[in-house]
Design an enzyme around this catalytic site. Structure first.
Site, PDB file in Angstrom:
ATOM      1  N   HIS A 178      -1.647  -5.552   1.470  1.00  0.00           N
ATOM      2  CA  HIS A 178      -2.927  -6.229   1.241  1.00  0.00           C
ATOM      3  C   HIS A 178      -2.658  -7.659   0.803  1.00  0.00           C
ATOM      4  O   HIS A 178      -1.697  -7.923   0.078  1.00  0.00           O
ATOM      5  CB  HIS A 178      -3.714  -5.511   0.138  1.00  0.00           C
ATOM      6  CG  HIS A 178      -4.869  -6.328  -0.375  1.00  0.00           C
ATOM      7  ND1 HIS A 178      -6.087  -6.377   0.280  1.00  0.00           N
ATOM      8  CD2 HIS A 178      -4.974  -7.169  -1.442  1.00  0.00           C
ATOM      9  CE1 HIS A 178      -6.892  -7.192  -0.384  1.00  0.00           C
ATOM     10  NE2 HIS A 178      -6.247  -7.689  -1.424  1.00  0.00           N
ATOM     11  N   ARG A 223      -1.997 -14.708   3.847  1.00  0.00           N
ATOM     12  CA  ARG A 223      -2.786 -14.012   4.886  1.00  0.00           C
ATOM     13  C   ARG A 223      -2.064 -14.114   6.232  1.00  0.00           C
ATOM     14  O   ARG A 223      -1.979 -13.157   6.987  1.00  0.00           O
ATOM     15  CB  ARG A 223      -4.187 -14.631   5.008  1.00  0.00           C
ATOM     16  CG  ARG A 223      -5.154 -14.280   3.918  1.00  0.00           C
ATOM     17  CD  ARG A 223      -5.565 -12.834   3.894  1.00  0.00           C
ATOM     18  NE  ARG A 223      -6.433 -12.436   4.980  1.00  0.00           N
ATOM     19  CZ  ARG A 223      -7.033 -11.245   5.044  1.00  0.00           C
ATOM     20  NH1 ARG A 223      -6.857 -10.348   4.088  1.00  0.00           N
ATOM     21  NH2 ARG A 223      -7.786 -10.929   6.070  1.00  0.00           N
ATOM     22  N   ASN A 250      -1.801  -0.083   7.311  1.00  0.00           N
ATOM     23  CA  ASN A 250      -1.289  -1.433   7.612  1.00  0.00           C
ATOM     24  C   ASN A 250      -0.442  -2.059   6.507  1.00  0.00           C
ATOM     25  O   ASN A 250      -0.317  -3.276   6.392  1.00  0.00           O
ATOM     26  CB  ASN A 250      -2.423  -2.353   8.079  1.00  0.00           C
ATOM     27  CG  ASN A 250      -3.487  -2.549   7.026  1.00  0.00           C
ATOM     28  OD1 ASN A 250      -3.343  -2.084   5.893  1.00  0.00           O
ATOM     29  ND2 ASN A 250      -4.560  -3.252   7.369  1.00  0.00           N
ATOM     30  N   ARG A 267       2.496  -6.950   8.865  1.00  0.00           N
ATOM     31  CA  ARG A 267       1.845  -5.883   9.633  1.00  0.00           C
ATOM     32  C   ARG A 267       2.373  -5.820  11.066  1.00  0.00           C
ATOM     33  O   ARG A 267       2.506  -4.738  11.636  1.00  0.00           O
ATOM     34  CB  ARG A 267       0.325  -6.102   9.614  1.00  0.00           C
ATOM     35  CG  ARG A 267      -0.284  -5.792   8.244  1.00  0.00           C
ATOM     36  CD  ARG A 267      -1.700  -6.308   8.115  1.00  0.00           C
ATOM     37  NE  ARG A 267      -2.350  -5.869   6.897  1.00  0.00           N
ATOM     38  CZ  ARG A 267      -3.517  -6.345   6.462  1.00  0.00           C
ATOM     39  NH1 ARG A 267      -4.142  -7.293   7.143  1.00  0.00           N
ATOM     40  NH2 ARG A 267      -4.046  -5.887   5.348  1.00  0.00           N
ATOM     41  N   THR A 289      -5.541  -7.767  10.350  1.00  0.00           N
ATOM     42  CA  THR A 289      -5.884  -6.463   9.757  1.00  0.00           C
ATOM     43  C   THR A 289      -5.409  -5.311  10.641  1.00  0.00           C
ATOM     44  O   THR A 289      -4.878  -4.315  10.154  1.00  0.00           O
ATOM     45  CB  THR A 289      -7.418  -6.372   9.565  1.00  0.00           C
ATOM     46  OG1 THR A 289      -7.843  -7.454   8.744  1.00  0.00           O
ATOM     47  CG2 THR A 289      -7.817  -5.048   8.934  1.00  0.00           C
ATOM     48  N   PHE A 348     -15.180   4.083   7.833  1.00  0.00           N
ATOM     49  CA  PHE A 348     -13.798   4.449   7.500  1.00  0.00           C
ATOM     50  C   PHE A 348     -13.536   4.456   5.989  1.00  0.00           C
ATOM     51  O   PHE A 348     -12.427   4.771   5.555  1.00  0.00           O
ATOM     52  CB  PHE A 348     -12.811   3.508   8.204  1.00  0.00           C
ATOM     53  CG  PHE A 348     -13.000   2.050   7.878  1.00  0.00           C
ATOM     54  CD1 PHE A 348     -12.488   1.503   6.704  1.00  0.00           C
ATOM     55  CD2 PHE A 348     -13.697   1.211   8.739  1.00  0.00           C
ATOM     56  CE1 PHE A 348     -12.651   0.161   6.399  1.00  0.00           C
ATOM     57  CE2 PHE A 348     -13.868  -0.131   8.444  1.00  0.00           C
ATOM     58  CZ  PHE A 348     -13.350  -0.660   7.271  1.00  0.00           C
ATOM     59  N   TYR A 373     -12.484  -2.651  -3.036  1.00  0.00           N
ATOM     60  CA  TYR A 373     -13.045  -2.658  -1.687  1.00  0.00           C
ATOM     61  C   TYR A 373     -14.572  -2.526  -1.715  1.00  0.00           C
ATOM     62  O   TYR A 373     -15.159  -1.863  -0.850  1.00  0.00           O
ATOM     63  CB  TYR A 373     -12.433  -1.524  -0.855  1.00  0.00           C
ATOM     64  CG  TYR A 373     -11.033  -1.818  -0.318  1.00  0.00           C
ATOM     65  CD1 TYR A 373     -10.701  -3.066   0.218  1.00  0.00           C
ATOM     66  CD2 TYR A 373     -10.047  -0.839  -0.317  1.00  0.00           C
ATOM     67  CE1 TYR A 373      -9.437  -3.331   0.714  1.00  0.00           C
ATOM     68  CE2 TYR A 373      -8.772  -1.093   0.199  1.00  0.00           C
ATOM     69  CZ  TYR A 373      -8.468  -2.346   0.713  1.00  0.00           C
ATOM     70  OH  TYR A 373      -7.215  -2.618   1.220  1.00  0.00           O
ATOM     71  N   GLU A 420      -9.852 -10.249  -7.522  1.00  0.00           N
ATOM     72  CA  GLU A 420      -8.884  -9.153  -7.417  1.00  0.00           C
ATOM     73  C   GLU A 420      -7.801  -9.242  -8.494  1.00  0.00           C
ATOM     74  O   GLU A 420      -7.389  -8.223  -9.049  1.00  0.00           O
ATOM     75  CB  GLU A 420      -8.246  -9.167  -6.018  1.00  0.00           C
ATOM     76  CG  GLU A 420      -9.233  -8.753  -4.928  1.00  0.00           C
ATOM     77  CD  GLU A 420      -8.705  -8.968  -3.514  1.00  0.00           C
ATOM     78  OE1 GLU A 420      -7.529  -9.365  -3.354  1.00  0.00           O
ATOM     79  OE2 GLU A 420      -9.476  -8.742  -2.561  1.00  0.00           O
ATOM     80  N   LYS A 475       0.832  -1.197   0.000  1.00  0.00           N
ATOM     81  CA  LYS A 475       0.000   0.000   0.000  1.00  0.00           C
ATOM     82  C   LYS A 475       0.880   1.267   0.000  1.00  0.00           C
ATOM     83  O   LYS A 475       2.088   1.181   0.207  1.00  0.00           O
ATOM     84  CB  LYS A 475      -0.921  -0.045   1.224  1.00  0.00           C
ATOM     85  CG  LYS A 475      -1.899  -1.215   1.202  1.00  0.00           C
ATOM     86  CD  LYS A 475      -2.792  -1.212   2.445  1.00  0.00           C
ATOM     87  CE  LYS A 475      -3.791  -2.358   2.426  1.00  0.00           C
ATOM     88  NZ  LYS A 475      -4.694  -2.319   3.599  1.00  0.00           N
TER      89      LYS A 475
HETATM   90  P1  DAT Z   1      -7.771  -6.963   5.344  1.00  0.00           P
HETATM   91  O1  DAT Z   1      -6.963  -5.882   4.663  1.00  0.00           O
HETATM   92  O2  DAT Z   1      -7.023  -7.593   6.466  1.00  0.00           O
HETATM   93  O3  DAT Z   1      -8.339  -7.966   4.380  1.00  0.00           O
HETATM   94  P2  DAT Z   1     -10.415  -5.764   5.477  1.00  0.00           P
HETATM   95  O4  DAT Z   1     -10.662  -6.344   4.146  1.00  0.00           O
HETATM   96  O5  DAT Z   1     -11.442  -5.998   6.535  1.00  0.00           O
HETATM   97  O6  DAT Z   1      -9.022  -6.243   6.074  1.00  0.00           O
HETATM   98  O7  DAT Z   1     -10.225  -4.187   5.354  1.00  0.00           O
HETATM   99  C1  DAT Z   1      -9.544  -3.629   4.254  1.00  0.00           C
HETATM  100  C2  DAT Z   1      -8.693  -2.489   4.746  1.00  0.00           C
HETATM  101  O8  DAT Z   1      -9.534  -1.466   5.275  1.00  0.00           O
HETATM  102  C3  DAT Z   1      -7.756  -2.835   5.884  1.00  0.00           C
HETATM  103  O9  DAT Z   1      -6.583  -3.447   5.443  1.00  0.00           O
HETATM  104  C4  DAT Z   1      -7.514  -1.516   6.498  1.00  0.00           C
HETATM  105  C5  DAT Z   1      -8.861  -0.818   6.341  1.00  0.00           C
HETATM  106  N1  DAT Z   1      -9.646  -0.957   7.561  1.00  0.00           N
HETATM  107  C6  DAT Z   1     -10.298  -2.054   8.004  1.00  0.00           C
HETATM  108  N2  DAT Z   1     -10.899  -1.838   9.175  1.00  0.00           N
HETATM  109  C7  DAT Z   1     -10.633  -0.542   9.486  1.00  0.00           C
HETATM  110  C8  DAT Z   1     -10.969   0.320  10.574  1.00  0.00           C
HETATM  111  N3  DAT Z   1     -11.713  -0.115  11.599  1.00  0.00           N
HETATM  112  N4  DAT Z   1     -10.493   1.580  10.553  1.00  0.00           N
HETATM  113  C9  DAT Z   1      -9.733   2.029   9.545  1.00  0.00           C
HETATM  114  N5  DAT Z   1      -9.393   1.290   8.467  1.00  0.00           N
HETATM  115  C10 DAT Z   1      -9.827   0.013   8.455  1.00  0.00           C
HETATM  116 MG    MG Z   2      -9.779  -7.793   2.918  1.00  0.00          MG
END
Ligand code: DAT
Ligand code: MG
Length: 201
Positions: free
Chosen positions: A166, A136, A163, A153, A142, A108, A100, A177, A60
């Site tokens: 991805h 993963r 973080n 991470r 996350t 967020f 996303y 994706e 990222k």
């Molecule tokens: P991951 O990236 O572990 O698959 P995700 O798909 O639930 O997690 O979320 C995508 C991204 O969105 C994540 O890497 C960071 C951001 N994100 C997730 N939860 C968040 C939160 N509570 N506050 C801010 N950003 C968040």
């Molecule tokens: Mg995800």
């Protein structure tokens, strides 16, 4: 042939001083090394179930800005996964909203879009046995505050909003994706000469 030419280059004295010795040595050069790529091609990993599984990994904008691209790639390489696609790009809001799509209603989401479009990302496709699940685990939770040390991470980040990396979370997610970020011609099918070492063929 590549190995043969390297061998010839690092020992030029054999050729100039004693061509017969060089010829003899080259003829005894291990066949498996000399023809490693051909041997691998004969015993293709593509016939092994799950070995050609692919996932999307992205560094990222914060990871790119912090010069972490090399260290993240290194983790996947040293694990034994195979890089089959790689590019750097500035993500459009359109692409990101598709990537996303399940998060569009989250509070967020606007700041996530702002962050993810704030600078270039490096996006990759990695291939190997159970690469989706393994990556993963390698990328970690996350929320970096809950990520294990030793994960990307857990080692390189502190807050969920930044973080670093991805990783696709499922087979369906990975396929979706990969198609979203890459055109088919941007992904290379190549035989690694280490495949017979990494896998039981
Ligand atoms: P991951 O990236 O572990 O698959 P995700 O798909 O639930 O997690 O979320 C995508 C991204 O969105 C994540 O890497 C960071 C951001 N994100 C997730 N939860 C968040 C939160 N509570 N506050 C801010 N950003 C968040
Ligand atoms: Mg995800």
């Amino acid at each position: 042939m590549l190995q043969r030419s390297i061998f010839s280059r690092i020992l030029p004295q054999f050729h100039s001083a004693n061509p017969e010795t060089a010829k003899s040595l080259l003829s005894r050069f291990p066949t498996a090394l000399l023809h490693g790529h051909r041997a691998a091609a004969h015993r293709s990993t593509s016939s092994l179930p799950g070995v050609t599984e692919r996932t999307l990994i992205a560094v990222k904008p914060d990871g790119v800005q912090r010069r972490l691209v090399g260290q993240i790639i290194q983790r996947f390489e040293q694990r034994g996964f195979k890089l089959v696609g790689l590019k750097m790009l500035q993500v459009s809001e359109d692409l990101l909203s598709q990537h996303y799509c399940q998060l569009r209603t989250k509070p967020f989401y606007p700041s996530l879009v702002h962050y993810m479009t704030s600078g270039p990302v490096v996006v990759m496709v990695w291939e190997g046995h159970k690469v989706i699940q393994s990556s993963r685990t390698m990328v970690g939770h996350t929320n970096p505050a809950e990520a294990q040390a030793g994960t990307v991470r857990g080692d390189f980040s502190v807050h969920v909003s930044r973080n670093v990396a991805h990783a696709s979370d499922s087979l369906e997610g990975a396929q979706r994706e990969i198609q979203l970020w890459f055109q088919g011609k941007e992904l290379l099918n190549w035989e690694g000469c280490d495949q017979t070492i990494l896998y039981e063929m």
